[in-house]
Structure formats: structure tokens, C-alpha cells
Design a protein around this motif. Structure first.
Motif, short mmCIF file in Angstrom:
data_model
loop_
_atom_site.label_atom_id
_atom_site.label_comp_id
_atom_site.label_asym_id
_atom_site.label_seq_id
_atom_site.Cartn_x
_atom_site.Cartn_y
_atom_site.Cartn_z
N GLY A 290 0.81 -1.22 0.00
CA GLY A 290 0.00 0.00 0.00
C GLY A 290 0.84 1.26 0.00
O GLY A 290 0.54 2.23 -0.72
N SER A 291 1.89 1.25 0.79
CA SER A 291 2.81 2.39 0.84
C SER A 291 3.48 2.61 -0.51
O SER A 291 3.58 3.74 -0.99
N ALA A 292 3.93 1.52 -1.14
CA ALA A 292 4.57 1.63 -2.46
C ALA A 292 3.60 2.16 -3.50
O ALA A 292 3.97 2.96 -4.38
N ILE A 293 2.34 1.74 -3.42
CA ILE A 293 1.32 2.22 -4.36
C ILE A 293 1.10 3.72 -4.18
O ILE A 293 1.02 4.47 -5.16
N ILE B 20 0.96 -10.93 -10.80
CA ILE B 20 2.35 -10.46 -10.70
C ILE B 20 3.06 -11.42 -9.74
O ILE B 20 3.05 -11.25 -8.52
N ASP B 21 3.66 -12.48 -10.31
CA ASP B 21 4.14 -13.56 -9.45
C ASP B 21 5.42 -14.22 -9.93
O ASP B 21 5.77 -15.30 -9.45
N GLY B 22 6.12 -13.61 -10.89
CA GLY B 22 7.34 -14.20 -11.38
C GLY B 22 7.14 -15.50 -12.14
O GLY B 22 8.07 -16.28 -12.31
N GLY B 23 5.89 -15.75 -12.57
CA GLY B 23 5.61 -16.95 -13.35
C GLY B 23 5.15 -18.14 -12.52
O GLY B 23 5.01 -19.24 -13.05
N VAL C 71 -0.24 -0.95 -10.78
CA VAL C 71 -1.36 -0.14 -10.28
C VAL C 71 -1.36 1.22 -10.96
O VAL C 71 -2.42 1.71 -11.39
N LYS C 72 -0.19 1.82 -11.09
CA LYS C 72 -0.10 3.13 -11.73
C LYS C 72 -0.58 3.07 -13.18
O LYS C 72 -1.27 3.98 -13.66
N PHE C 73 -0.23 1.99 -13.87
CA PHE C 73 -0.72 1.81 -15.24
C PHE C 73 -2.24 1.70 -15.27
O PHE C 73 -2.91 2.36 -16.08
N LEU C 74 -2.81 0.90 -14.38
CA LEU C 74 -4.26 0.72 -14.35
C LEU C 74 -4.99 2.00 -13.93
O LEU C 74 -6.16 2.19 -14.28
N ALA C 75 -4.31 2.85 -13.20
CA ALA C 75 -4.90 4.13 -12.78
C ALA C 75 -4.82 5.19 -13.87
O ALA C 75 -5.46 6.24 -13.76
N ASP D 242 7.40 -2.29 -5.31
CA ASP D 242 7.39 -1.32 -6.41
C ASP D 242 6.90 -1.94 -7.71
O ASP D 242 6.28 -1.26 -8.54
N GLU D 243 7.17 -3.23 -7.90
CA GLU D 243 6.75 -3.90 -9.14
C GLU D 243 5.23 -4.05 -9.19
O GLU D 243 4.63 -4.03 -10.27
#
Length: 242
Positions: free
Chosen positions: A16-19, A236-239, A218-222, A212-213
């Protein structure tokens, strides 16, 4: 022309902080917290220049959430982005899980998400625009031993995302979910090395993700770049889950 306004729930730490920090470059950000005011103030201080603020609210409480939304609109005039990030874990094997552990996780994670979506819907419908981004989890897709409550809560968020997207699409409101895998936060720091290594064995990229990843997606979706994306769950799970 005023900047867009983003509300991030559970934004005093971790993902949440990173977002909040990622969105603050082009949004005025409201940092929601339930109890960690000192941490919320620290996040606020770390943000770049802007009309940012903090707001204490327990998302489990419908009336408190409604009051928070009204107060934000009163102060800013609009809310353009909602990120439903507030959530907890109370892990235990199903046979040992108490009613309180199950109910509390469902109340904060799922009911809290519902309360925020329901309360912001009228605001965004009047605006005829808005972005709602729900933070789910890969556990809601694949389940996990000792996390029946958490898996149920996050699976419900994914289903809620799809239903909300269908209800709100005609009003130009996009609703999407993000399902992070194992992300380096306070929750993963307490895991022992043996468990961490077992987790890494099932992640093709052989590392944990960074907060941050998640925040960058989130920033893209916003942003307006995602205007034709709705009802989706981005993993978002590295595969780990394919």
C-alpha cells in the motif's frame, strides 16, 4: 486544472505504501490507515510535492467508509482512483481455525473492499469516470495450506471485480484486480530460510517480487493508458501461476 485524486486503503506500509508513492507523481493521494498513524505520517512525508493527506478509517465499517468518501469529495471535489489494498492474514490449518480468525479476514479483506466500492460508486457514476483497482492475491487463484480464510477472501475479491466491472462499465468506470505472488514485505520477512527456498523453487524467475513492481502496474491501471481494460485480474508472481 486540479490533479486527479487517488484513495489507497491500507497504505501505511508494505504494498500500500509503495502504491501511494507511485501514484503521488501525478495524483493527489489520500493515505487510508486503520491504526498505524505514525507509519501513515511517514508515508505522507515521503511523497513528492502535492495536496496529499491521511485519513483514519476502518474499512470494515460501512458508515465510516461512507463518511470517508464524503469527506474526501468535500476536500478535493472528486475521487478518480480507488485502490482497495487493506487486508490481513490469520493463518492456521482449517481444522484449527477459529471463527474469529475466519470472520476477521473476510470482514477486512472482502467486506472492506465491498464497502469501499459501494460507497465510491455514486461518486464515480456522477463523474462518469473512475478507476477501481482491487489488490487480490495468487492465493485466491490457487489456494494454500493454512490459508482457507485468506484464499476465500481474495478469491471473492476477484469475483467481485468481475461483477463490479459489468455493473459499472456503462458509466466509464474500469474495475480491475491485481493478484501479487510472493512479494518482499513485512509478512515475508518473518519466513524461515527453508520455507523461502521452497517458495523460490516454484517461481520461474527465482526471486520474490518487490512492492514497487506491484505499484507500477497499479499506476498503469490508474492511468488513461488502461481505459479499455476492465474486469481483469493481472497476476504479478514471477511466473509461479501459469
Amino acid at each position: 486544472m486540479s490533479r486527479k485524486v487517488a484513495l489507497v486503503t491500507g497504505a501505511s506500509r508494505g504494498i500500500g505504501s509503495a502504491i501511494a508513492k507511485a501514484l503521488a507523481s501525478d495524483h493527489d493521494v489520500v493515505i487510508n490507515f486503520a491504526s498505524s498513524e505514525v507509519q501513515a505520517q511517514e508515508v505522507l512525508k515521503s511523497l513528492p510535492e502535492g495536496n496529499h493527506s491521511i485519513y483514519k478509517c476502518d474499512v470494515q465499517n460501512h458508515e465510516d467508509v461512507k463518511m470517508m468518501m464524503e469527506e474526501i469529495v468535500k476536500n478535493y471535489g472528486h475521487i478518480d482512483v480507488l485502490v482497495n489494498n487493506a487486508g490481513i492474514t490469520r493463518d492456521n490449518l482449517m481444522l484449527k481455525m477459529s471463527d474469529d480468525d475466519f470472520d476477521k479476514v473476510m470482514s477486512i479483506n472482502t467486506k472492506g473492499c465491498f464497502n469501499c466500492i459501494q460507497s465510491i460508486t455514486r461518486i464515480m457514476m456522477k463523474q462518469r469516470a473512475g478507476k477501481i483497482i482491487n489488490i487480490a492475491s495468487v492465493i485466491g487463484l490457487i489456494g494454500n495450506v493454512g490459508q482457507v480464510n485468506y484464499a476465500a477472501s481474495k478469491g471473492a475479491i476477484i469475483a467481485m471485480t468481475k461483477a463490479s466491472a459489468k455493473e459499472l462499465g456503462s458509466r466509464n468506470i474500469q474495475v480491475n484486480a491485481i493478484a501479487p505472488g510472493f512479494i518482499e514485505t513485512e509478512m515475508t520477512q518473518v519466513l524461515n530460510d527453508d520455507l523461502k527456498n521452497k517458495m523460490l523453487d516454484v517461481i520461474p524467475l527465482k526471486r520474490f517480487g518487490q512492492a514497487d513492481e506491484v505499484a507500477h502496474v497499479v499506476k498503469f491501471l490508474a492511468s488513461s493508458d488502461s481505459n479499455y481494460i476492465t474486469g481483469q485480474t493481472i497476476v504479478i508472481d514471477g511466473g509461479m501461476v501459469m
